[in-house]
Design an enzyme around this catalytic site. Structure first.
Site, PDB file in Angstrom:
ATOM      1  N   SER A 155      60.225  15.081  23.121  1.00  0.00           N
ATOM      2  CA  SER A 155      61.632  15.452  22.927  1.00  0.00           C
ATOM      3  C   SER A 155      61.704  16.564  21.890  1.00  0.00           C
ATOM      4  CB  SER A 155      62.419  14.241  22.420  1.00  0.00           C
ATOM      5  OG  SER A 155      63.679  14.652  21.934  1.00  0.00           O
ATOM      6  N   TYR A 168      62.472   7.244  16.679  1.00  0.00           N
ATOM      7  CA  TYR A 168      62.305   7.993  17.936  1.00  0.00           C
ATOM      8  C   TYR A 168      61.597   9.333  17.684  1.00  0.00           C
ATOM      9  CZ  TYR A 168      63.882  10.169  22.346  1.00  0.00           C
ATOM     10  OH  TYR A 168      63.954  10.809  23.574  1.00  0.00           O
ATOM     11  N   LYS A 172      57.965  10.458  19.088  1.00  0.00           N
ATOM     12  CA  LYS A 172      57.853  11.640  19.941  1.00  0.00           C
ATOM     13  C   LYS A 172      56.956  12.713  19.308  1.00  0.00           C
ATOM     14  CE  LYS A 172      60.423  10.381  23.463  1.00  0.00           C
ATOM     15  NZ  LYS A 172      59.781  10.102  24.771  1.00  0.00           N
TER      16      LYS A 172
HETATM   17  P1  NAP Z   1      66.868   6.397  30.654  1.00  0.00           P
HETATM   18  O1  NAP Z   1      67.872   6.957  31.593  1.00  0.00           O
HETATM   19  O2  NAP Z   1      67.311   5.435  29.603  1.00  0.00           O
HETATM   20  O3  NAP Z   1      65.657   5.736  31.512  1.00  0.00           O
HETATM   21  C1  NAP Z   1      64.591   5.128  30.839  1.00  0.00           C
HETATM   22  C2  NAP Z   1      63.538   4.696  31.833  1.00  0.00           C
HETATM   23  O4  NAP Z   1      62.465   4.069  31.095  1.00  0.00           O
HETATM   24  C3  NAP Z   1      64.040   3.668  32.820  1.00  0.00           C
HETATM   25  O5  NAP Z   1      63.483   3.917  34.092  1.00  0.00           O
HETATM   26  C4  NAP Z   1      63.517   2.350  32.250  1.00  0.00           C
HETATM   27  O6  NAP Z   1      63.238   1.351  33.231  1.00  0.00           O
HETATM   28  C5  NAP Z   1      62.213   2.796  31.666  1.00  0.00           C
HETATM   29  N1  NAP Z   1      61.726   1.826  30.672  1.00  0.00           N
HETATM   30  C6  NAP Z   1      62.374   1.347  29.591  1.00  0.00           C
HETATM   31  N2  NAP Z   1      61.581   0.454  28.943  1.00  0.00           N
HETATM   32  C7  NAP Z   1      60.409   0.405  29.649  1.00  0.00           C
HETATM   33  C8  NAP Z   1      59.193  -0.323  29.478  1.00  0.00           C
HETATM   34  N3  NAP Z   1      59.006  -1.156  28.450  1.00  0.00           N
HETATM   35  N4  NAP Z   1      58.212  -0.143  30.401  1.00  0.00           N
HETATM   36  C9  NAP Z   1      58.389   0.699  31.460  1.00  0.00           C
HETATM   37  N5  NAP Z   1      59.512   1.420  31.659  1.00  0.00           N
HETATM   38  C10 NAP Z   1      60.510   1.258  30.756  1.00  0.00           C
HETATM   39  O7  NAP Z   1      66.126   7.565  29.833  1.00  0.00           O
HETATM   40  P2  NAP Z   1      66.015   9.147  30.153  1.00  0.00           P
HETATM   41  O8  NAP Z   1      67.105   9.831  29.461  1.00  0.00           O
HETATM   42  O9  NAP Z   1      65.799   9.373  31.607  1.00  0.00           O
HETATM   43  O10 NAP Z   1      64.677   9.482  29.345  1.00  0.00           O
HETATM   44  C11 NAP Z   1      63.402   9.547  29.969  1.00  0.00           C
HETATM   45  C12 NAP Z   1      62.395  10.097  28.979  1.00  0.00           C
HETATM   46  O11 NAP Z   1      62.836  11.395  28.543  1.00  0.00           O
HETATM   47  C13 NAP Z   1      62.249   9.255  27.721  1.00  0.00           C
HETATM   48  O12 NAP Z   1      60.906   9.282  27.284  1.00  0.00           O
HETATM   49  C14 NAP Z   1      63.129   9.958  26.728  1.00  0.00           C
HETATM   50  O13 NAP Z   1      62.737   9.709  25.416  1.00  0.00           O
HETATM   51  C15 NAP Z   1      62.899  11.407  27.131  1.00  0.00           C
HETATM   52  N6  NAP Z   1      63.957  12.317  26.710  1.00  0.00           N
HETATM   53  C16 NAP Z   1      65.256  12.178  27.151  1.00  0.00           C
HETATM   54  C17 NAP Z   1      66.215  13.076  26.734  1.00  0.00           C
HETATM   55  C18 NAP Z   1      67.638  12.996  27.203  1.00  0.00           C
HETATM   56  O14 NAP Z   1      68.450  13.824  26.738  1.00  0.00           O
HETATM   57  N7  NAP Z   1      67.992  12.106  28.112  1.00  0.00           N
HETATM   58  C19 NAP Z   1      65.886  14.108  25.848  1.00  0.00           C
HETATM   59  C20 NAP Z   1      64.575  14.209  25.408  1.00  0.00           C
HETATM   60  C21 NAP Z   1      63.613  13.314  25.853  1.00  0.00           C
HETATM   61  P3  NAP Z   1      64.287   0.136  33.516  1.00  0.00           P
HETATM   62  O15 NAP Z   1      65.426   0.807  34.249  1.00  0.00           O
HETATM   63  O16 NAP Z   1      63.543  -0.801  34.376  1.00  0.00           O
HETATM   64  O17 NAP Z   1      64.686  -0.400  32.177  1.00  0.00           O
END
Ligand code: NAP
Length: 259
Positions: A155, A168, A172
């Protein structure tokens, strides 16, 4: 040299044909978009999830409806036994893993003074140790096969810090060190390891944030989409397009952090 059938960037419509890709946390958000993108490029995708069984099944159905191949596997990526079992199951079915996308992540935000130890630990356990556990299990196969692509979703907060996200941003930032060390360790066997650093991407994770100050700080003036992150992941997974890129952190952030 390239032929007219193969563009110089090496990204044909089906550049991942015959490859097996594991995407952690692929039931929702960015992971879902990555799974769809890799499947559209021809990869057979393992859709990992922790709790959202129905959502994971929907991802598999969407891929199948578009003519792709995928199946879902439940595993808590923070648990060594579940990660090892997931990798064993993939080996039983396919005998290989060509692409690993470490995407699963959570936030447990709070100011440091009030941050509960459990909230610190759970974020480190999944976002950093989960990547270690999955990479250790999968890299054995890749090193033996003398090839593979590992893409870690970090991130921009790893680069710039963020009040209320000490856990977090530390996890990261750790992921970036892990990426570079693994890239150096695996390079001689043809396995590349890169990190993708999204900025603010519209997803469930960012749905509760106050958008106005965030948008002001982003030169492109909008949040990114999960598809925009997935496009870069697909490029990094493609051969030969990204074969000479390893140990890098590539940002998809609308210009938020310029280094
Ligand atoms: P999200 O919508 O909250 O989705 C999170 C995903 O991770 C879901 O599929 C969830 O599965 C899975 N997960 C949670 N706990 C888990 C575990 N213990 N084992 C396996 N899977 C697990 O998040 P997102 O926004 O798409 O983010 C995805 C990645 O991008 C993350 O690493 C996040 O830190 C990174 N990121 C996001 C943003 C942003 O702006 N959104 C920015 C920078 C980085 P379940 O549905 O089964 O719980």
């Amino acid at each position: 040299m390239t032929t007219s059938a193969q563009p110089a960037h090496g990204l044909s419509a089906a550049s991942l044909e015959g490859r097996v890709a594991l995407v952690t946390g692929a039931s929702r958000g960015i992971g879902r978009a990555i799974a769809l993108e890799l499947a559209a490029a021809g990869a057979e995708v393992v859709v990992n999830y922790a709790r959202s069984e129905e959502a994971a099944a929907e991802v598999v159905e969407t891929i199948a409806a578009a003519g792709g191949q995928a199946w879902a596997h439940r595993a808590d990526v923070a648990r060594e036994d579940e990660v090892e079992e997931m990798v064993r199951e993939i080996v039983r079915r396919h005998g290989r893993i060509d692409v690993l996308v470490n995407n699963a992540g959570i936030t447990r935000d709070g100011l440091l003074m009030r941050m509960k130890t459990a909230d610190w630990q759970s974020v480190l356990d999944l976002n950093l140790s989960g990547c270690f556990l999955t990479t250790r299990a999968v890299s054995k196969l890749m090193l033996k096969a003398r090839g593979g692509r590992i893409i870690n979703i970090t991130s921009v907060v790893a680069l710039m810090g963020n009040p209320g996200q000490a856990n977090y941003s530390a996890a990261k930032a750790g992921l970036i060190g892990l990426t570079r060390s693994n890239a150096a360790e695996f390079a001689s066997r043809g396995v590349t390891v890169n990190a993708v650093a999204p900025g603010f991407i519209a997803s469930e994770m960012t749905a509760s944030l106050d958008a106005e100050p965030i948008l002001k700080a982003i030169p492109l003036g909008r949040m990114g989409t999960a598809q925009e992150v997935a496009g870069l992941v697909r490029f990094l997974a493609a051969d030969p397009a990204a074969a000479y890129i390893t140990g890098q952190v590539l940002q998809v952030d609308g210009g938020l952090v310029m280094r």
